[in-house]
Design a protein around this motif. Structure first.
Motif, PDB file in Angstrom:
ATOM      1  N   TYR A 174      14.750  60.931  59.201  1.00 25.47           N
ATOM      2  CA  TYR A 174      13.885  62.109  59.231  1.00 25.47           C
ATOM      3  C   TYR A 174      13.423  62.491  57.828  1.00 25.47           C
ATOM      4  N   GLY A 175      12.129  62.782  57.702  1.00 30.42           N
ATOM      5  CA  GLY A 175      11.593  63.427  56.517  1.00 30.42           C
ATOM      6  C   GLY A 175      11.487  64.905  56.855  1.00 30.42           C
ATOM      7  N   GLU A 176      12.449  65.712  56.392  1.00 31.94           N
ATOM      8  CA  GLU A 176      12.643  67.081  56.871  1.00 31.94           C
ATOM      9  C   GLU A 176      12.857  67.032  58.393  1.00 31.94           C
ATOM     10  N   ALA A 177      11.880  67.452  59.183  1.00 33.38           N
ATOM     11  CA  ALA A 177      12.062  67.442  60.636  1.00 33.38           C
ATOM     12  C   ALA A 177      11.164  66.424  61.330  1.00 33.38           C
ATOM     13  N   THR A 178      10.516  65.559  60.549  1.00 34.70           N
ATOM     14  CA  THR A 178       9.589  64.583  61.110  1.00 34.70           C
ATOM     15  C   THR A 178      10.237  63.210  61.173  1.00 34.70           C
ATOM     16  N   GLY A 179      10.244  62.598  62.343  1.00 32.23           N
ATOM     17  CA  GLY A 179      10.891  61.320  62.536  1.00 32.23           C
ATOM     18  C   GLY A 179      10.212  60.185  61.786  1.00 32.23           C
ATOM     19  N   HIS A 180      11.021  59.247  61.322  1.00 35.09           N
ATOM     20  CA  HIS A 180      10.510  58.062  60.618  1.00 35.09           C
ATOM     21  C   HIS A 180       9.508  57.287  61.463  1.00 35.09           C
ATOM     22  N   ASP A 181       9.811  57.104  62.739  1.00 33.22           N
ATOM     23  CA  ASP A 181       8.945  56.286  63.588  1.00 33.22           C
ATOM     24  C   ASP A 181       7.555  56.887  63.764  1.00 33.22           C
ATOM     25  N   TYR A 182       7.453  58.197  63.584  1.00 29.72           N
ATOM     26  CA  TYR A 182       6.148  58.851  63.673  1.00 29.72           C
ATOM     27  C   TYR A 182       5.430  58.816  62.328  1.00 29.72           C
ATOM     28  N   ALA A 183       6.160  59.110  61.249  1.00 28.86           N
ATOM     29  CA  ALA A 183       5.524  59.326  59.947  1.00 28.86           C
ATOM     30  C   ALA A 183       5.208  58.045  59.199  1.00 28.86           C
ATOM     31  N   VAL A 184       5.977  56.976  59.432  1.00 25.70           N
ATOM     32  CA  VAL A 184       5.721  55.707  58.759  1.00 25.70           C
ATOM     33  C   VAL A 184       4.879  54.857  59.698  1.00 25.70           C
ATOM     34  N   GLY A 185       3.603  54.693  59.366  1.00 22.32           N
ATOM     35  CA  GLY A 185       2.667  54.058  60.289  1.00 22.32           C
ATOM     36  C   GLY A 185       3.096  52.689  60.765  1.00 22.32           C
ATOM     37  N   SER A 186       3.616  51.872  59.848  1.00 19.16           N
ATOM     38  CA  SER A 186       4.036  50.519  60.222  1.00 19.16           C
ATOM     39  C   SER A 186       5.437  50.490  60.827  1.00 19.16           C
ATOM     40  N   ARG A 187       6.154  51.605  60.710  1.00 19.09           N
ATOM     41  CA  ARG A 187       7.551  51.711  61.140  1.00 19.09           C
ATOM     42  C   ARG A 187       8.450  50.710  60.422  1.00 19.09           C
ATOM     43  N   ASP A 188       8.009  50.257  59.265  1.00 21.00           N
ATOM     44  CA  ASP A 188       8.748  49.231  58.531  1.00 21.00           C
ATOM     45  C   ASP A 188       8.544  49.452  57.041  1.00 21.00           C
ATOM     46  N   ILE A 189       9.423  50.224  56.413  1.00 18.87           N
ATOM     47  CA  ILE A 189       9.275  50.558  54.994  1.00 18.87           C
ATOM     48  C   ILE A 189       9.375  49.307  54.130  1.00 18.87           C
ATOM     49  N   ALA A 190      10.357  48.457  54.397  1.00 19.56           N
ATOM     50  CA  ALA A 190      10.532  47.247  53.599  1.00 19.56           C
ATOM     51  C   ALA A 190       9.337  46.314  53.756  1.00 19.56           C
ATOM     52  N   GLY A 191       8.874  46.154  54.993  1.00 18.23           N
ATOM     53  CA  GLY A 191       7.735  45.272  55.232  1.00 18.23           C
ATOM     54  C   GLY A 191       6.480  45.742  54.523  1.00 18.23           C
ATOM     55  N   ARG A 192       6.251  47.036  54.538  1.00 24.75           N
ATOM     56  CA  ARG A 192       5.088  47.594  53.851  1.00 24.75           C
ATOM     57  C   ARG A 192       5.221  47.394  52.340  1.00 24.75           C
ATOM     58  N   ALA A 193       6.430  47.622  51.810  1.00 22.61           N
ATOM     59  CA  ALA A 193       6.650  47.479  50.371  1.00 22.61           C
ATOM     60  C   ALA A 193       6.414  46.043  49.914  1.00 22.61           C
ATOM     61  N   ALA A 194       6.768  45.085  50.761  1.00 20.52           N
ATOM     62  CA  ALA A 194       6.581  43.678  50.390  1.00 20.52           C
ATOM     63  C   ALA A 194       5.125  43.356  50.110  1.00 20.52           C
ATOM     64  N   GLY A 195       4.223  44.139  50.688  1.00 20.37           N
ATOM     65  CA  GLY A 195       2.805  43.927  50.455  1.00 20.37           C
ATOM     66  C   GLY A 195       2.380  44.157  49.014  1.00 20.37           C
ATOM     67  N   PHE A 196       3.245  44.805  48.243  1.00 22.37           N
ATOM     68  CA  PHE A 196       2.931  45.017  46.834  1.00 22.37           C
ATOM     69  C   PHE A 196       3.300  43.808  45.986  1.00 22.37           C
ATOM     70  N   GLY A 197       3.926  42.800  46.608  1.00 22.60           N
ATOM     71  CA  GLY A 197       4.224  41.580  45.885  1.00 22.60           C
ATOM     72  C   GLY A 197       5.613  41.514  45.289  1.00 22.60           C
ATOM     73  N   LEU A 198       6.576  42.153  45.931  1.00 25.61           N
ATOM     74  CA  LEU A 198       7.957  42.100  45.454  1.00 25.61           C
ATOM     75  C   LEU A 198       8.884  41.858  46.638  1.00 25.61           C
ATOM     76  N   PRO A 199      10.019  41.207  46.439  1.00 26.29           N
ATOM     77  CA  PRO A 199      10.928  40.959  47.560  1.00 26.29           C
ATOM     78  C   PRO A 199      11.470  42.267  48.110  1.00 26.29           C
ATOM     79  N   ALA A 200      11.544  42.365  49.431  1.00 25.35           N
ATOM     80  CA  ALA A 200      12.009  43.589  50.077  1.00 25.35           C
ATOM     81  C   ALA A 200      12.878  43.228  51.270  1.00 25.35           C
ATOM     82  N   VAL A 201      14.047  43.858  51.366  1.00 26.65           N
ATOM     83  CA  VAL A 201      14.968  43.600  52.470  1.00 26.65           C
ATOM     84  C   VAL A 201      15.352  44.916  53.138  1.00 26.65           C
ATOM     85  N   LYS A 202      15.753  44.805  54.396  1.00 34.48           N
ATOM     86  CA  LYS A 202      16.209  45.959  55.162  1.00 34.48           C
ATOM     87  C   LYS A 202      17.655  45.715  55.564  1.00 34.48           C
ATOM     88  N   VAL A 203      18.530  46.689  55.286  1.00 33.58           N
ATOM     89  CA  VAL A 203      19.953  46.519  55.570  1.00 33.58           C
ATOM     90  C   VAL A 203      20.497  47.741  56.294  1.00 33.58           C
TER      91      VAL A 203
END
Length: 306
Positions: free
Chosen positions: A162-191
């Protein structure tokens, strides 16, 4: 992890006394992330934190007495009682500060990483950011600059649901923070952020890359927070029974003990628990007994002009 848990649970109780000024944002349930990350760091390395920063401070080695006094607003605090919970900093420990600006740690960590490389200290920097902060433009800019300059910085996104009271699945359009970050050209993992060993392993890889000049990395660590956005939050946005389920099945401390069963003596664990409880008791007693900053101290250590 026990220090963080005890510290936060004690603050939860002490907050009801009315002695603590300002808001508290507790880290309970996310302990394995801070510790898994900071076990790889020393005083030459820097971290930038969030409004939910107590766990990061403790994992980085900040003094418990100084932290508690700061939260109580006393002159013996790490920032002389002027920063409070959301602005604790200790530069001697490489703690650049908790930060009430959402996503604010990322550009600071980039600056610290550039400084480390320029001065040849061998240090790395870490930016802790939440799932809400992961959507901020300054975070995107920081990741892009880190890649362009190939800086020794690790972006750790603590996805606590949650970002304050807003769910991650709603607020993060791709629902994948690591996957989106990888688009900047750096290795990204989810654990799994409740698994100390998973976080520790991912951070080990990222730190090795950073120290060897291979540039930045991203770690998305998922660990749902147990408490509200702040103390007093009714958490009406959460499903019934959600927190009870987390406590029963996703407790980072319980999961850690299960992994080390047979390798660590029970009496050693119990001794740690007693030592930590005593240290927290002492920190609270000292904080209560300390004086607030005097009138003469109010304008010291702050910007009065530019």
């Amino acid at each position: 992890m026990r220090e963080i848990r005890e510290f936060e649970e004690r603050l939860q109780v002490e907050n009801t006394s009315g002695e603590i000024p300002g808001f508290l944002h507790l880290y309970t349930g996310q302990e394995a992330i801070a510790v898994g990350v900071c076990e790889h760091l020393s005083d030459i390395d820097y971290i930038g934190s969030t409004h939910r920063g107590h766990g990061h401070c403790i994992a980085k080695g900040c003094d418990l007495n100084g932290m508690m006094a700061e939260i109580y607003g006393k002159e013996t605090g790490l920032c002389r009682g002027k920063g409070g919970s959301m602005h604790i900093a200790d530069l001697e420990r490489g703690m650049l500060g908790a930060n009430a600006i959402v996503g604010g740690a990322s550009p600071l960590a980039v600056g610290a990483a550039l400084s480390a490389r320029t001065l040849g200290t061998g240090g790395v920097s870490v930016a802790f950011t939440g799932d809400g902060g992961s959507n901020q433009g300054l975070v995107f800019e920081a990741m892009n600059m880190a890649v362009v300059l190939q800086l020794p910085v690790i972006f750790v996104f603590e996805n606590n649901g949650y970002g304050e009271a807003t769910g991650h699945d709603y607020a993060v359009g791709s629902r994948d923070i690591a996957g989106r970050a990888a688009g900047f050209g750096l290795p990204a993992v989810k654990v799994d952020g409740t698994d100390f060993f998973a976080v520790h392993e991912a951070m080990g890889t990222a730190v090795e890359r950073a120290r060897s000049g291979q540039g930045p990395s991203v770690i998305e660590a998922v660990a749902m927070r147990w408490r509200g956005h702040f103390e007093g939050d009714a958490m009406l946005y959460r499903a019934e029974g959600e927190v009870a389920e987390l406590r029963a099945n996703k407790d980072p401390l319980t999961l850690f003990l299960q992994r080390v069963e047979g390798q660590v003596l029970q009496e050693d664990i119990e001794a740690i628990d007693r030592q930590v409880a005593a240290a927290i008791d002492e920190a609270v007693e000292r904080a209560r007994a300390a004086n607030p900053p005097s009138a003469e101290q109010v304008l010291t250590d702050v910007y009065v002009s530019y």
